[in-house]
Design a protein around this motif. Structure first.
Motif, mmCIF file in Angstrom:
data_model
loop_
_atom_site.group_PDB
_atom_site.id
_atom_site.type_symbol
_atom_site.label_atom_id
_atom_site.label_comp_id
_atom_site.label_asym_id
_atom_site.label_seq_id
_atom_site.Cartn_x
_atom_site.Cartn_y
_atom_site.Cartn_z
ATOM 1 N N UNK A 176 4.354 -8.690 -0.991
ATOM 2 C CA UNK A 176 4.642 -7.626 -1.942
ATOM 3 C C UNK A 176 4.731 -6.294 -1.191
ATOM 4 N N UNK A 177 5.909 -5.699 -1.181
ATOM 5 C CA UNK A 177 6.128 -4.496 -0.376
ATOM 6 C C UNK A 177 5.309 -3.304 -0.848
ATOM 7 N N UNK A 178 4.885 -3.296 -2.110
ATOM 8 C CA UNK A 178 4.094 -2.193 -2.630
ATOM 9 C C UNK A 178 2.607 -2.366 -2.325
ATOM 10 N N UNK A 179 2.209 -3.546 -1.887
ATOM 11 C CA UNK A 179 0.794 -3.851 -1.704
ATOM 12 C C UNK A 179 0.484 -4.385 -0.305
ATOM 13 N N UNK A 180 1.145 -3.838 0.665
ATOM 14 C CA UNK A 180 0.839 -4.165 2.045
ATOM 15 C C UNK A 180 1.856 -5.011 2.768
ATOM 16 N N UNK A 181 2.858 -5.509 2.059
ATOM 17 C CA UNK A 181 3.834 -6.374 2.691
ATOM 18 C C UNK A 181 4.914 -5.652 3.473
ATOM 19 N N UNK A 182 4.886 -4.326 3.460
ATOM 20 C CA UNK A 182 5.886 -3.537 4.177
ATOM 21 C C UNK A 182 5.185 -2.441 4.977
ATOM 22 N N UNK A 183 5.184 -2.587 6.308
ATOM 23 C CA UNK A 183 4.550 -1.591 7.171
ATOM 24 C C UNK A 183 5.583 -0.711 7.866
ATOM 25 N N UNK A 184 6.826 -0.697 7.365
ATOM 26 C CA UNK A 184 7.908 0.006 8.066
ATOM 27 C C UNK A 184 7.644 1.499 8.222
ATOM 28 N N UNK A 185 6.919 2.103 7.288
ATOM 29 C CA UNK A 185 6.660 3.538 7.370
ATOM 30 C C UNK A 185 5.768 3.904 8.546
ATOM 31 N N UNK A 186 4.998 2.941 9.041
ATOM 32 C CA UNK A 186 4.084 3.217 10.165
ATOM 33 C C UNK A 186 4.396 2.336 11.371
ATOM 34 N N UNK B 27 -8.886 2.731 19.735
ATOM 35 C CA UNK B 27 -9.928 2.959 18.745
ATOM 36 C C UNK B 27 -9.501 3.754 17.540
ATOM 37 N N UNK B 28 -8.230 4.113 17.448
ATOM 38 C CA UNK B 28 -7.724 4.797 16.259
ATOM 39 C C UNK B 28 -7.317 3.768 15.209
ATOM 40 N N UNK B 29 -6.917 4.246 14.024
ATOM 41 C CA UNK B 29 -6.626 3.356 12.897
ATOM 42 C C UNK B 29 -5.291 3.722 12.264
ATOM 43 N N UNK B 30 -4.540 2.705 11.874
ATOM 44 C CA UNK B 30 -3.301 2.875 11.133
ATOM 45 C C UNK B 30 -3.420 2.078 9.835
ATOM 46 N N UNK B 31 -3.037 2.683 8.704
ATOM 47 C CA UNK B 31 -3.126 2.001 7.416
ATOM 48 C C UNK B 31 -1.776 1.976 6.719
ATOM 49 N N UNK B 32 -1.601 1.001 5.818
ATOM 50 C CA UNK B 32 -0.403 0.937 4.992
ATOM 51 C C UNK B 32 -0.726 0.121 3.742
#
Length: 440
Positions: A55-65, A89-94
């Motif tokens: 589901x692209x709205x719920x984590x299935x699409x990380x293209x923005x990051x 040690x940094x973090x990326x979220x989507x």
């Protein structure tokens, strides 16, 4: 480098996504790390980049990051979002921003992150200095400001659906989030000393102390009140949680249960049989215990697998029991065959594929279906066809399977060549490859 992804939809139609270059997708998964949210998957590739689908709205699409997802070391999932720890040690979220998919408000603090814990809608990160940074739904644990001054030298964090509990270096505990389901531990705070481990069900926490006793807090009717069995909770070795109940294995192999009476919290009907227990599994409303002699004892809601009487004679020399999160169990017995019970719609009846369930090595479960890896690397599925119980459309590709991961409604199989095959809920219609893998 190009990518061609083929995913089978419920209709049986195959859907393709292509980029220029090679004609196949090979996901060189590092350390077999597949992570799932409720409706999406994420995988770490061999070069430290990430693949996502669902589901692209719920984590299935990380293209923005995707430009930031390089040298990824760990991925953790809330219900509708992901958080990746990078090599620095940094973090990326989507994913869904309000449910943890956006950490921009604390991005500057997320340095030297060692571990991340997630509940349904928030994340908590332990930093190298033992402090904690949180984000996501503020009411459900994404805001820890009220206890921030106490979050020092944190060793471990556990999560209920909407709260967190952290064990500090001195064995004390700090909690935050929704008070009624574990975010407020003041009633037992003075007793929370020398805590060794915390287990969480959906609505409560249970802490095992150094002396083998247990303290609980949260929703009193769903595991947060163990007072009725407190005198029995001694020399506790392990605690297993259902959504609304707990089951503790004691040093002598017996079991103590508490929580919702009809959803596994009351084991009195089988108490005399619960001896020399070596494993416990749970569905949404029942428990199954494997005994030392390979037999199985069940209790809880009958329709959720709490009654195994129909297959009891077959439950001999059981090696492992797997539960789907809704209402069924599957047991691998010594000859490699499988015995199932519980709700027939959700995997409790494997009769249609029973003749194929031979030399089974491992079983994985979605919320309502099962997938078994056989000794020859093939896969057998059963249960709710809409959520992974029917793999017909990808059958020819499921060869030399090494590992299977499950979301609530779908499966992802890692093959020997590093490629991934998915089936189940139709939202699995796109794969996003992030990082260096996008470079031609």
């Amino acid at each position: 480098m190009s990518i061609c992804v083929e995913v089978s939809l419920l209709s049986g139609r195959r859907h393709s996504e292509s980029e220029k270059g090679s004609d196949s997708l090979t996901l060189q998964i590092r350390r077999v790390q597949l992570r799932r949210a409720a409706k999406a998957f994420a995988a770490i590739l061999g070069d430290g980049s990430v693949a996502t689908w669902g589901d692209t709205m719920r984590g299935g699409d990380c293209s923005a990051v995707l430009h930031r997802l390089q040298n990824v070391q760990q991925i953790h999932a809330a219900d509708h979002s992901f958080a990746a720890i990078l090599g620095d040690g940094s973090v990326v979220t989507w994913g869904l921003p309000e449910a943890g998919g956006d950490c921009s408000a604390v991005q500057d603090q997320l340095k030297n992150v060692q571990h991340i814990q997630a509940n349904a809608a928030a994340f908590a990160a332990i930093l190298g200095d033992g402090s904690v940074v949180t984000w996501g739904d503020a009411a459900r644990g994404g805001d820890s400001s009220a206890v921030q001054h106490r979050l020092k030298n944190v060793q471990q964090i556990q999560a209920s659906v909407s709260a967190f509990a952290a064990i500090l270096g001195n064995g004390s505990v700090v909690t935050w989030g929704v008070a009624s389901i574990g975010g407020d531990s003041t009633a037992v705070q003075d007793q929370l000393q020398n805590v060794q481990h915390i287990q969480a069900c959906r609505y409560a926490f249970a802490a095992t102390l150094a002396d083998g006793s247990v303290l609980t807090w949260g929703d009193a009717n769903q595991g947060g009140d163990s007072s009725a069995v407190q005198d029995k909770l001694k020399n506790v070795q392990q605690i297993q949680a259902a959504p609304s109940a707990f089951a503790a294995i004691l040093g002598d192999g017996s079991v103590v249960t508490w929580g919702h009476q009809f959803l596994g919290g009351d084991s009195s009907a089988v108490q005399n049989e619960l001896k020399n227990v070596r494993q416990i599994q749970a569905t949404a409303g029942a428990f199954a215990a494997v005994l030392g002699d390979g037999s199985v004892v069940t209790w809880g809601l009958s329709s959720h697998g709490g009654d195994s009487s129909a297959v009891q004679a077959q439950l001999q020399n059981v090696q492992h029991v797997q539960a789907c999160s809704s209402a069924a169990f599957a047991a691998i017995v010594g000859d490699g065959s499988v015995v199932t019970w519980g709700d027939s719609r959700y995997g409790g009846d494997s009769g249609a594929v029973q003749h194929r369930l031979k030399n089974v090595l491992h079983i994985q479960a979605s919320a309502t279906a099962f997938a078994a890896i056989l000794g020859d690397g093939s896969v057998v599925t059963w249960g709710d066809a809409r959520h992974g119980g029917d793999k017909t459309a990808v059958q020819a590709r499921l060869r030399m399977v090494q590992h299977i991961a499950a979301s609530d409604g779908a499966f992802a199989a890692l093959l020997e060549d590093g490629s991934v095959v998915t089936w189940g809920n139709a939202v699995l219609a796109k794969v996003v490859i992030a990082g260096p893998s996008m470079t031609s």
